[in-house]
Design a protein around this motif. Structure first.
Motif, short mmCIF file in Angstrom:
data_model
loop_
_atom_site.label_atom_id
_atom_site.label_comp_id
_atom_site.label_asym_id
_atom_site.label_seq_id
_atom_site.Cartn_x
_atom_site.Cartn_y
_atom_site.Cartn_z
N SER A 105 0.84 -1.20 0.00
CA SER A 105 0.00 0.00 0.00
C SER A 105 0.87 1.25 0.00
O SER A 105 1.69 1.44 0.91
CB SER A 105 -0.92 0.00 1.23
OG SER A 105 -1.55 1.26 1.38
N ARG A 107 -0.30 4.13 0.48
CA ARG A 107 -0.78 4.93 1.60
C ARG A 107 -0.07 4.56 2.90
O ARG A 107 0.22 5.42 3.73
CB ARG A 107 -2.29 4.77 1.76
CG ARG A 107 -3.10 5.51 0.69
CD ARG A 107 -4.58 5.45 0.98
NE ARG A 107 -5.32 6.25 -0.01
CZ ARG A 107 -5.74 5.78 -1.16
NH1 ARG A 107 -5.51 4.51 -1.48
NH2 ARG A 107 -6.40 6.54 -2.01
N GLU A 147 -8.08 -0.29 3.09
CA GLU A 147 -7.74 -1.04 1.88
C GLU A 147 -7.72 -2.54 2.16
O GLU A 147 -8.21 -3.35 1.36
CB GLU A 147 -6.37 -0.60 1.36
CG GLU A 147 -6.33 0.76 0.70
CD GLU A 147 -4.95 1.04 0.12
OE1 GLU A 147 -4.62 0.44 -0.92
OE2 GLU A 147 -4.20 1.84 0.71
N LYS A 151 -10.09 -5.33 0.53
CA LYS A 151 -9.48 -6.45 -0.19
C LYS A 151 -10.05 -7.78 0.30
O LYS A 151 -10.31 -8.70 -0.48
CB LYS A 151 -7.97 -6.42 0.01
CG LYS A 151 -7.21 -7.54 -0.67
CD LYS A 151 -7.16 -7.35 -2.17
CE LYS A 151 -6.26 -8.39 -2.82
NZ LYS A 151 -6.21 -8.24 -4.30
N LEU A 195 -11.71 4.57 -2.16
CA LEU A 195 -10.55 4.72 -1.29
C LEU A 195 -10.23 6.19 -1.04
O LEU A 195 -9.83 6.57 0.07
CB LEU A 195 -9.34 4.00 -1.88
CG LEU A 195 -9.44 2.47 -1.89
CD1 LEU A 195 -8.25 1.86 -2.62
CD2 LEU A 195 -9.53 1.92 -0.48
#
Length: 263
Positions: A105, A107, A147, A151, A195
């Motif tokens: 990620s 982020r 996230e 997922k 997101l």
């Protein structure tokens, strides 16, 4: 040197920073610049995007400082320490979860950058700078966890997460919310990317927790008080500034062999 000039601009702006939105965007600029330098050798496109954000955020911070509609912050030392600690705990937890799920990620990487900058600023006694980096780092780490949940659970869970994050942010709003919080909520509500919506709501929630409750307005004469600010115009302007900066920087992709630190 483009990067050095940008870094000097950000650093000098911190010495004059006092407003919530100005500090929020300055922190974002500093984080984006650091991330761009880290990504240059491995992902030029992402690095250029981060450079574009750094430039756009720097301009945004200056515009907020000149707008007369920003919320001035003071006495944030205790909040800075609390938020830096919370950002660190959340980043550590998110790192563990995403590692177990074998998820990468950007982020989460950005959260790490923000947390490191927050710790450094706190050690130097720069409480406002530390607080804003911590707010952003905490929000980015929470978004990375979002996230992971999406997922694992799918799009249906994403919509429920967005609704929950929005309600959290709305409940955290003070009676007279600073314009930055309204802007972040507006960006979340208008984004088509789940997101990005989640990140905007996380930013709004944590910034609301970090900020005092009153929004100062500017007296313009005869007792009239106004805040000269348009959420729609600001959101459109910031998106356009980021796009323009990105397109201008794309020329650097032609020669990606040099380190950003070298210009």
């Amino acid at each position: 040197d483009y990067v050095e000039e940008l870094a000097v601009n950000i650093t000098s702006s911190w010495s004059r920073a006092g407003g919530l939105a100005q500090a929020f965007y300055l922190a974002g600029a500093e984080e984006a610049l650091r991330l761009a330098q880290e990504l240059w050798e491995e992902d030029v496109e992402s690095s250029l995007y981060c450079l574009a954000l750094a430039r756009a955020y720097t301009v945004a911070a200056r515009a907020w400082a000149e707008s007369g509609g920003d919320l001035l912050l003071s006495g944030v030392e205790d909040r800075a320490r609390e938020f830096v600690a919370e950002a660190g705990h959340t980043w550590s937890y998110a790192s563990l979860i995403l590692r177990e799920m074998e998820l990468h990620s950007l982020r989460l990487r950005a959260a790490s950058v923000a947390y490191q900058l927050a710790k450094s600023a706190l050690a130097r006694g720069e409480a406002l700078r530390a607080l804003m980096h911590a707010v952003r780092g905490l929000s980015l780490a929470e978004a990375a966890l979002d996230e992971a949940v999406i997922k694992a659970a799918g799009a249906a869970k994403a919509e429920r997460l967005c609704d929950y994050a929005r309600r959290l942010a709305l409940r955290a709003l003070p009676q007279r919310p600073p314009a930055l919080l309204l802007l972040l909520l507006k960006l979340g509500e208008e984004s088509s990317d789940l997101l990005l919506r989640l990140l905007a709501y996380r930013y709004a929630y944590n910034a609301a927790r970090a900020a005092p409750v009153a929004l100062p307005a500017r007296e313009v004469g005869a007792g009239e008080v106004v805040v000269n600010f348009s959420l729609e115009a600001w959101a459109s302007w910031l998106a356009a500034a980021a796009l323009a900066a990105f397109l201008a920087l794309c020329v650097l992709a032609v020669t990606p062999k040099h380190s950003l630190d070298e210009g």
